[in-house]
Enzyme design. Structure first.
Site, PDB file in Angstrom:
ATOM      1  N   ASP A 286      -7.618   2.961  -1.701  1.00  0.00           N
ATOM      2  CA  ASP A 286      -8.216   4.308  -2.624  1.00  0.00           C
ATOM      3  C   ASP A 286      -7.479   5.374  -2.490  1.00  0.00           C
ATOM      4  OD1 ASP A 286     -10.355   5.289  -4.043  1.00  0.00           O
ATOM      5  OD2 ASP A 286     -11.428   3.605  -3.651  1.00  0.00           O
ATOM      6  N   HIS A 309      -4.525   5.717  -4.304  1.00  0.00           N
ATOM      7  CA  HIS A 309      -4.979   6.185  -5.712  1.00  0.00           C
ATOM      8  C   HIS A 309      -4.697   7.508  -5.682  1.00  0.00           C
ATOM      9  CE1 HIS A 309      -7.861   2.426  -6.505  1.00  0.00           C
ATOM     10  NE2 HIS A 309      -6.835   2.159  -6.236  1.00  0.00           N
TER      11      HIS A 309
END
Length: 483
Positions: A286, A309
């Site tokens: 993430d 991310h």
């Protein structure tokens, strides 16, 4: 050569005592180098209050230059007491529950009147149950992790009546450094494989069922914190989370989890101010760093991020909530092989503002969305259009260069229909495709701003000037959050 002026015999005696103490500390360090691996005998302690173990001499890393950071010079000079968890009954074999020993060591160190060091020594692996370490302490405290600490292995091993959303919590602490050359191992694989997690059901579906997963290290309502030098890996969810904290420094960390481990943000901050995040390497499933609502005065520098991310502000405004974020700087960093680069993401229906944000000198290596504003963030396919939105303004992008994944455009500025983004400034942007020769056009929607010089690719989709109507007095909504 030292010359003592014989003004009185008392002065001579005092100087001699100081010299003897200095030599004793020097030889203690030498002895620590020789006997640093000697394993202390375990003590069976019935009561912390009735029989606290005596503090130990400092470990070798406090006396020599070491790759892992030791206590601050002020603590060394004051000869801080060291409380080794082995002396409180910890076994450190990776299976035995060492929670009680850590709690007793914490309580003893926390209530000292002079600086203290809680030591988890190297060559040991300590299993700790979900625990809250509570302050405030009477003194500044170093939590020195030179060994490995870990939680129970997966949901089935978690205590049945215990909160599954957090593992170790540090509550109302003022003046603590968590540091060392050790490892925090979150043992997250069994949590990531729960059927409720993204892509874990049949044919990539997400199934209903228990889904709570613990944050590895959470700091709550604390101040004057330093976290440095540690390797942190495989958290079930966020690796670090700071809520309602002030004056936080995070540096020299290595944070690692697999690219498809869900919701494993490296460092997340929420309602936290005056934050420095420096000189760290993060790869996970993430965001490397995520900045939530209520954060102001955050400086992020020299981060190597990816696969991940990216580095994100948001998501903000979920469930029609208020979000105020300002004075954020991200600079001198590398983002590689990631789904996003530098991102601002908000839900429709929220309100508040994101302002005074600077992204500077960032190198992108095969990043899918190097520069992205997404005001239509949605985790399902059923999000309805709403008229209110968090106002995004005064965002500066300078010297952002490198390559982008051709599956997405190099810039994606999707601002709210009703609350446009304003005063976006871009300079020295050079983003080329990682494959092929075709340079894709940027995407803009309701984004007002300007290019300070020529960019690659040209950003002709920006709107000039200032919109006549912003839709709501979003700036005033956040004034009471600013200092």
């Amino acid at each position: 050569m030292l010359t003592f002026i014989p003004s009185s015999s008392m002065a001579t005696m005092t100087s001699s005592k100081i010299l003897v103490l200095a030599l004793a500390f020097f030889f203690t360090c030498i002895e620590g180098r020789v006997h640093g691996k000697t394993k202390p005998k375990h003590l069976h302690i019935v009561s912390l209050i009735s029989l606290p173990p005596a503090p130990q001499a400092a470990s070798p890393s406090y006396c020599t230059d070491s790759p892992s950071p030791g206590p601050s010079p002020n603590l060394v000079r004051s000869l801080a007491n060291v409380y080794n968890v082995l002396s409180f009954g910890a076994v450190g074999d990776g299976d035995t529950d060492d929670t009680k020993a850590f709690k007793m060591a914490w309580d003893t160190a926390c209530f000292q009147n002079k600086p203290a060091i809680l030591l988890a020594p190297d060559d040991y692996s300590f299993m700790i149950q979900p625990t809250v370490f509570t302050g405030p302490c009477k003194t500044s405290l170093v939590f020195q992790i030179d060994g490995t600490i870990m939680p129970p292995d997966g949901p089935e091993s978690w205590p049945s009546k215990t909160n599954k959303r957090q593992w170790l919590v540090f509550y109302k602490i003022d003046g603590m450094s968590m540091q060392g050359g050790g490892v925090i191992d979150g043992r997250g694989e069994k949590w990531w494989n729960l059927p409720c997690k993204p892509h874990k059901g049949p044919n990539g579906a997400t199934l209903p069922g228990p889904c709570d997963s613990p944050v590895a290290m959470r700091f709550f309502m604390s101040s004057n914190l330093t976290v440095q030098g540690l390797e942190v890996k495989n958290s079930p969810q966020f690796h670090f989370r700071f809520d309602n904290c002030q004056d936080v420094t995070v540096q020299m960390l290595s944070i690692k989890s697999p690219p498809r481990s869900p919701n494993t943000d490296g460092i997340h901050i929420e309602n936290t101010n005056n934050v420095q995040i420096y000189n760290s390497v993060v790869s996970n499933g993430d965001d490397c760093v995520s900045i939530g609502a209520g954060c102001h005065n955050v400086d992020i520098k020299n981060i190597t991020c990816g696969p991940s991310h990216g580095i994100s502000i948001g998501s903000l405004g979920i469930s029609n909530s208020r979000a105020c974020v300002s004075n954020i700087t991200v600079r001198d960093s590398v983002i590689k092989r990631s789904e996003n680069g530098v991102r601002i993401k908000t839900w429709q229906g929220g309100y508040g503002s994101v302002s005074k944000i600077s992204f500077h000198n960032i190198n992108m290596e095969t990043v899918r969305n190097p520069i992205i504003i997404d005001q239509y963030y949605c985790q399902t396919k059923n999000c309805t259009n709403q008229t209110s939105a968090v106002h995004i303004s005064d965002i500066l992008y300078t010297s952002i260069k490198g390559t982008y994944d051709v599956r997405s455009p190099p810039l994606h500025l999707a601002c709210s229909d009703s609350v446009p983004c304003t005063n976006l400034e871009l300079a020295e942007i050079e983003l080329l495709p990682a494959q092929g020769q075709f340079v894709a056009d940027p995407f803009c929607w309701n984004a007002y701003g300007a290019m300070q010089n020529l960019t690659i690719p040209p950003i002709s989709c920006l709107l000039d000037g200032i919109p006549q109507y912003i839709g709501q007095n979003t700036i005033d909504q956040c004034q009471d959050n600013l200092y």
